[in-house]
Write a protein that holds these residues in place. Structure first.
Motif, PDB file in Angstrom:
ATOM      1  N   SER A   1     -15.909  11.446   2.027  1.00 12.90           N
ATOM      2  CA  SER A   1     -14.471  11.724   1.985  1.00 12.90           C
ATOM      3  C   SER A   1     -13.823  11.098   0.755  1.00 12.90           C
ATOM      4  O   SER A   1     -13.041  11.748   0.053  1.00 12.90           O
ATOM      5  CB  SER A   1     -13.785  11.203   3.245  1.00 12.90           C
ATOM      6  OG  SER A   1     -14.279  11.854   4.376  1.00 12.90           O
TER       7      SER A   1
ATOM      8  N   GLU B   1      -3.056  17.949   1.468  1.00 10.71           N
ATOM      9  CA  GLU B   1      -3.419  18.524   2.771  1.00 10.71           C
ATOM     10  C   GLU B   1      -4.844  18.144   3.156  1.00 10.71           C
ATOM     11  O   GLU B   1      -5.126  17.835   4.315  1.00 10.71           O
ATOM     12  CB  GLU B   1      -3.239  20.031   2.737  1.00 10.71           C
ATOM     13  CG  GLU B   1      -1.788  20.465   2.703  1.00 10.71           C
ATOM     14  CD  GLU B   1      -1.617  21.963   2.540  1.00 10.71           C
ATOM     15  OE1 GLU B   1      -2.599  22.704   2.753  1.00 10.71           O
ATOM     16  OE2 GLU B   1      -0.506  22.375   2.199  1.00 10.71           O
ATOM     17  N   ASN B   2      -5.736  18.193   2.170  1.00 13.73           N
ATOM     18  CA  ASN B   2      -7.129  17.822   2.432  1.00 13.73           C
ATOM     19  C   ASN B   2      -7.217  16.354   2.851  1.00 13.73           C
ATOM     20  O   ASN B   2      -7.941  16.005   3.787  1.00 13.73           O
ATOM     21  CB  ASN B   2      -7.965  18.076   1.172  1.00 13.73           C
ATOM     22  CG  ASN B   2      -9.441  17.930   1.421  1.00 13.73           C
ATOM     23  OD1 ASN B   2      -9.864  17.330   2.389  1.00 13.73           O
ATOM     24  ND2 ASN B   2     -10.233  18.474   0.522  1.00 13.73           N
ATOM     25  N   TRP B   3      -6.469  15.486   2.181  1.00 11.61           N
ATOM     26  CA  TRP B   3      -6.488  14.065   2.528  1.00 11.61           C
ATOM     27  C   TRP B   3      -5.939  13.826   3.929  1.00 11.61           C
ATOM     28  O   TRP B   3      -6.446  12.987   4.663  1.00 11.61           O
ATOM     29  CB  TRP B   3      -5.713  13.238   1.507  1.00 11.61           C
ATOM     30  CG  TRP B   3      -5.640  11.807   1.931  1.00 11.61           C
ATOM     31  CD1 TRP B   3      -4.542  11.139   2.370  1.00 11.61           C
ATOM     32  CD2 TRP B   3      -6.715  10.875   2.023  1.00 11.61           C
ATOM     33  NE1 TRP B   3      -4.869   9.854   2.715  1.00 11.61           N
ATOM     34  CE2 TRP B   3      -6.200   9.665   2.513  1.00 11.61           C
ATOM     35  CE3 TRP B   3      -8.078  10.957   1.739  1.00 11.61           C
ATOM     36  CZ2 TRP B   3      -6.994   8.542   2.709  1.00 11.61           C
ATOM     37  CZ3 TRP B   3      -8.860   9.829   1.949  1.00 11.61           C
ATOM     38  CH2 TRP B   3      -8.321   8.649   2.426  1.00 11.61           C
ATOM     39  N   LYS B   4      -4.910  14.584   4.302  1.00 14.34           N
ATOM     40  CA  LYS B   4      -4.333  14.420   5.637  1.00 14.34           C
ATOM     41  C   LYS B   4      -5.377  14.676   6.723  1.00 14.34           C
ATOM     42  O   LYS B   4      -5.453  13.943   7.713  1.00 14.34           O
ATOM     43  CB  LYS B   4      -3.164  15.391   5.806  1.00 14.34           C
ATOM     44  CG  LYS B   4      -1.918  14.781   6.318  1.00 14.34           C
ATOM     45  CD  LYS B   4      -0.821  15.801   6.364  1.00 14.34           C
ATOM     46  CE  LYS B   4       0.367  15.200   7.053  1.00 14.34           C
ATOM     47  NZ  LYS B   4       1.471  16.111   7.138  1.00 14.34           N
ATOM     48  N   LYS B   5      -6.200  15.701   6.514  1.00 11.54           N
ATOM     49  CA  LYS B   5      -7.260  16.008   7.483  1.00 11.54           C
ATOM     50  C   LYS B   5      -8.287  14.881   7.540  1.00 11.54           C
ATOM     51  O   LYS B   5      -8.722  14.474   8.619  1.00 11.54           O
ATOM     52  CB  LYS B   5      -7.946  17.319   7.110  1.00 11.54           C
ATOM     53  CG  LYS B   5      -7.076  18.535   7.266  1.00 11.54           C
ATOM     54  CD  LYS B   5      -7.773  19.769   6.760  1.00 11.54           C
ATOM     55  CE  LYS B   5      -6.814  20.952   6.723  1.00 11.54           C
ATOM     56  NZ  LYS B   5      -7.398  22.114   6.075  1.00 11.54           N
ATOM     57  N   LYS B   6      -8.679  14.398   6.366  1.00 10.82           N
ATOM     58  CA  LYS B   6      -9.656  13.303   6.318  1.00 10.82           C
ATOM     59  C   LYS B   6      -9.066  12.023   6.911  1.00 10.82           C
ATOM     60  O   LYS B   6      -9.750  11.283   7.606  1.00 10.82           O
ATOM     61  CB  LYS B   6     -10.095  13.031   4.873  1.00 10.82           C
ATOM     62  CG  LYS B   6     -10.695  14.202   4.159  1.00 10.82           C
ATOM     63  CD  LYS B   6     -12.069  14.468   4.622  1.00 10.82           C
ATOM     64  CE  LYS B   6     -12.674  15.581   3.767  1.00 10.82           C
ATOM     65  NZ  LYS B   6     -13.924  16.043   4.274  1.00 10.82           N
ATOM     66  N   ASP B   7      -7.799  11.781   6.634  1.00  8.74           N
ATOM     67  CA  ASP B   7      -7.123  10.576   7.115  1.00  8.74           C
ATOM     68  C   ASP B   7      -7.086  10.519   8.638  1.00  8.74           C
ATOM     69  O   ASP B   7      -7.218   9.446   9.227  1.00  8.74           O
ATOM     70  CB  ASP B   7      -5.704  10.523   6.544  1.00  8.74           C
ATOM     71  CG  ASP B   7      -4.952   9.288   6.981  1.00  8.74           C
ATOM     72  OD1 ASP B   7      -5.444   8.179   6.697  1.00  8.74           O
ATOM     73  OD2 ASP B   7      -3.886   9.429   7.599  1.00  8.74           O
ATOM     74  N   ASP B   8      -6.923  11.669   9.269  1.00  5.61           N
ATOM     75  CA  ASP B   8      -6.893  11.700  10.736  1.00  5.61           C
ATOM     76  C   ASP B   8      -8.185  11.151  11.333  1.00  5.61           C
ATOM     77  O   ASP B   8      -8.163  10.442  12.335  1.00  5.61           O
ATOM     78  CB  ASP B   8      -6.658  13.127  11.235  1.00  5.61           C
ATOM     79  CG  ASP B   8      -5.245  13.612  10.982  1.00  5.61           C
ATOM     80  OD1 ASP B   8      -4.363  12.765  10.744  1.00  5.61           O
ATOM     81  OD2 ASP B   8      -5.025  14.840  11.008  1.00  5.61           O
TER      82      ASP B   8
END
Length: 129
Positions: free
Chosen positions: A29, A63-70
Protein backbone atom coordinates in the motif's frame (compact mmCIF):
# COMPACT_ATOMS: atom_id res chain seq x y z
CA UNK A 1 2.59 -32.83 24.31
CA UNK A 2 0.27 -31.09 26.62
CA UNK A 3 -2.81 -29.32 25.42
CA UNK A 4 -1.49 -25.94 26.58
CA UNK A 5 1.74 -26.32 24.59
CA UNK A 6 -0.17 -27.11 21.41
CA UNK A 7 -2.44 -24.11 21.88
CA UNK A 8 0.59 -21.88 22.54
CA UNK A 9 2.35 -23.07 19.38
CA UNK A 10 -0.79 -22.51 17.31
CA UNK A 11 -1.14 -18.99 18.74
CA UNK A 12 2.50 -18.17 17.94
CA UNK A 13 2.11 -19.45 14.38
CA UNK A 14 -1.07 -17.42 13.97
CA UNK A 15 0.59 -14.24 15.26
CA UNK A 16 3.61 -14.66 12.99
CA UNK A 17 1.37 -15.37 10.00
CA UNK A 18 -0.80 -12.33 10.71
CA UNK A 19 2.31 -10.15 11.07
CA UNK A 20 3.64 -11.34 7.70
CA UNK A 21 0.32 -10.68 5.98
CA UNK A 22 -0.15 -7.21 7.48
CA UNK A 23 3.48 -6.27 6.81
CA UNK A 24 3.13 -7.28 3.16
CA UNK A 25 -0.13 -5.36 2.75
CA UNK A 26 1.34 -2.29 4.44
CA UNK A 27 4.44 -2.33 2.26
CA UNK A 28 2.41 -2.80 -0.92
CA UNK A 29 0.00 0.00 0.00
CA UNK A 30 2.72 2.46 0.96
CA UNK A 31 4.87 1.59 -2.07
CA UNK A 32 1.90 2.10 -4.37
CA UNK A 33 1.13 5.54 -2.91
CA UNK A 34 4.83 6.43 -2.97
CA UNK A 35 5.06 5.58 -6.68
CA UNK A 36 1.94 7.59 -7.45
CA UNK A 37 3.21 10.63 -5.58
CA UNK A 38 6.58 10.43 -7.34
CA UNK A 39 4.78 10.17 -10.67
CA UNK A 40 2.65 13.21 -9.75
CA UNK A 41 5.80 15.12 -8.86
CA UNK A 42 7.34 14.29 -12.24
CA UNK A 43 4.13 15.30 -14.01
CA UNK A 44 4.11 18.60 -12.13
CA UNK A 45 7.76 19.36 -12.83
CA UNK A 46 7.48 18.51 -16.53
CA UNK A 47 4.93 21.31 -17.07
CA UNK A 48 3.34 19.19 -19.84
CA UNK A 49 0.08 18.63 -17.99
CA UNK A 50 -2.71 21.06 -17.30
CA UNK A 51 -3.84 21.90 -13.80
CA UNK A 52 -7.06 19.97 -14.46
CA UNK A 53 -5.14 16.80 -15.33
CA UNK A 54 -2.94 17.15 -12.27
CA UNK A 55 -5.96 17.80 -10.07
CA UNK A 56 -7.72 14.72 -11.49
CA UNK A 57 -4.64 12.58 -10.84
CA UNK A 58 -4.50 13.85 -7.26
CA UNK A 59 -8.21 13.07 -6.79
CA UNK A 60 -7.57 9.48 -7.88
CA UNK A 61 -4.61 9.23 -5.50
CA UNK A 62 -6.77 10.57 -2.65
CA UNK A 63 -9.60 8.11 -3.33
CA UNK A 64 -7.16 5.22 -3.57
CA UNK A 65 -5.55 6.22 -0.27
CA UNK A 66 -8.94 6.43 1.43
CA UNK A 67 -9.62 2.79 0.54
CA UNK A 68 -6.20 1.70 1.78
CA UNK A 69 -6.55 3.82 4.92
CA UNK A 70 -9.75 2.03 5.90
CA UNK A 71 -7.89 -1.28 6.09
CA UNK A 72 -4.60 0.07 7.46
CA UNK A 73 -6.38 1.81 10.32
CA UNK A 74 -7.20 -1.57 11.86
CA UNK A 75 -3.60 -2.22 12.82
CA UNK A 76 -1.49 0.93 12.32
CA UNK A 77 -1.23 4.05 14.44
CA UNK A 78 -4.00 6.45 13.55
CA UNK A 79 -1.76 9.45 14.12
CA UNK A 80 0.65 8.37 11.37
CA UNK A 81 -2.20 7.68 8.95
CA UNK A 82 -3.75 11.06 9.75
CA UNK A 83 -0.47 12.80 8.92
CA UNK A 84 -0.44 11.18 5.49
CA UNK A 85 -4.12 11.97 4.89
CA UNK A 86 -3.53 15.60 5.93
CA UNK A 87 -0.61 15.83 3.53
CA UNK A 88 -2.76 14.49 0.69
CA UNK A 89 -5.35 17.15 1.51
CA UNK A 90 -2.65 19.85 1.41
CA UNK A 91 -1.49 18.67 -2.01
CA UNK A 92 -5.07 18.70 -3.30
CA UNK A 93 -5.55 22.22 -1.95
CA UNK A 94 -2.47 23.45 -3.81
CA UNK A 95 -3.80 22.09 -7.08
CA UNK A 96 -7.27 23.51 -6.46
CA UNK A 97 -5.81 26.96 -5.88
CA UNK A 98 -3.56 26.73 -8.97
CA UNK A 99 -0.31 26.72 -6.99
CA UNK A 100 1.57 24.05 -8.98
CA UNK A 101 4.89 25.75 -8.25
CA UNK A 102 4.43 25.34 -4.51
CA UNK A 103 3.09 21.78 -4.56
CA UNK A 104 6.41 19.98 -5.10
CA UNK A 105 7.64 20.51 -1.50
CA UNK A 106 4.26 19.23 -0.25
CA UNK A 107 4.60 16.12 -2.42
CA UNK A 108 8.13 15.62 -1.06
CA UNK A 109 6.75 15.89 2.48
CA UNK A 110 4.16 13.21 1.65
CA UNK A 111 6.87 10.91 0.29
CA UNK A 112 8.91 11.49 3.45
CA UNK A 113 5.93 10.60 5.67
CA UNK A 114 5.42 7.36 3.73
CA UNK A 115 9.10 6.44 4.07
CA UNK A 116 8.96 7.23 7.79
CA UNK A 117 5.93 4.98 8.26
CA UNK A 118 7.60 2.17 6.29
CA UNK A 119 10.68 2.39 8.51
CA UNK A 120 8.56 2.51 11.64
CA UNK A 121 6.66 -0.64 10.67
CA UNK A 122 9.69 -2.75 9.79
CA UNK A 123 10.28 -5.64 12.13
CA UNK A 124 13.76 -4.97 13.47
CA UNK A 125 15.44 -4.80 16.84
CA UNK A 126 15.32 -1.00 17.03
CA UNK A 127 11.52 -0.99 16.66
CA UNK A 128 11.00 -3.85 19.09
CA UNK A 129 12.97 -2.25 21.92
Amino acid sequence: MKKEEIITIINIIFIIGAEIITQKYTNNSLDELDAKLKNLKEMTLSKQYSNGELKQTMEEIGENWKKKDDILSYYLEHEELEKIYTQIKKIKAHFETDLEEEVVPEIEEGIYLLDHLKDKQKLNLKNVL
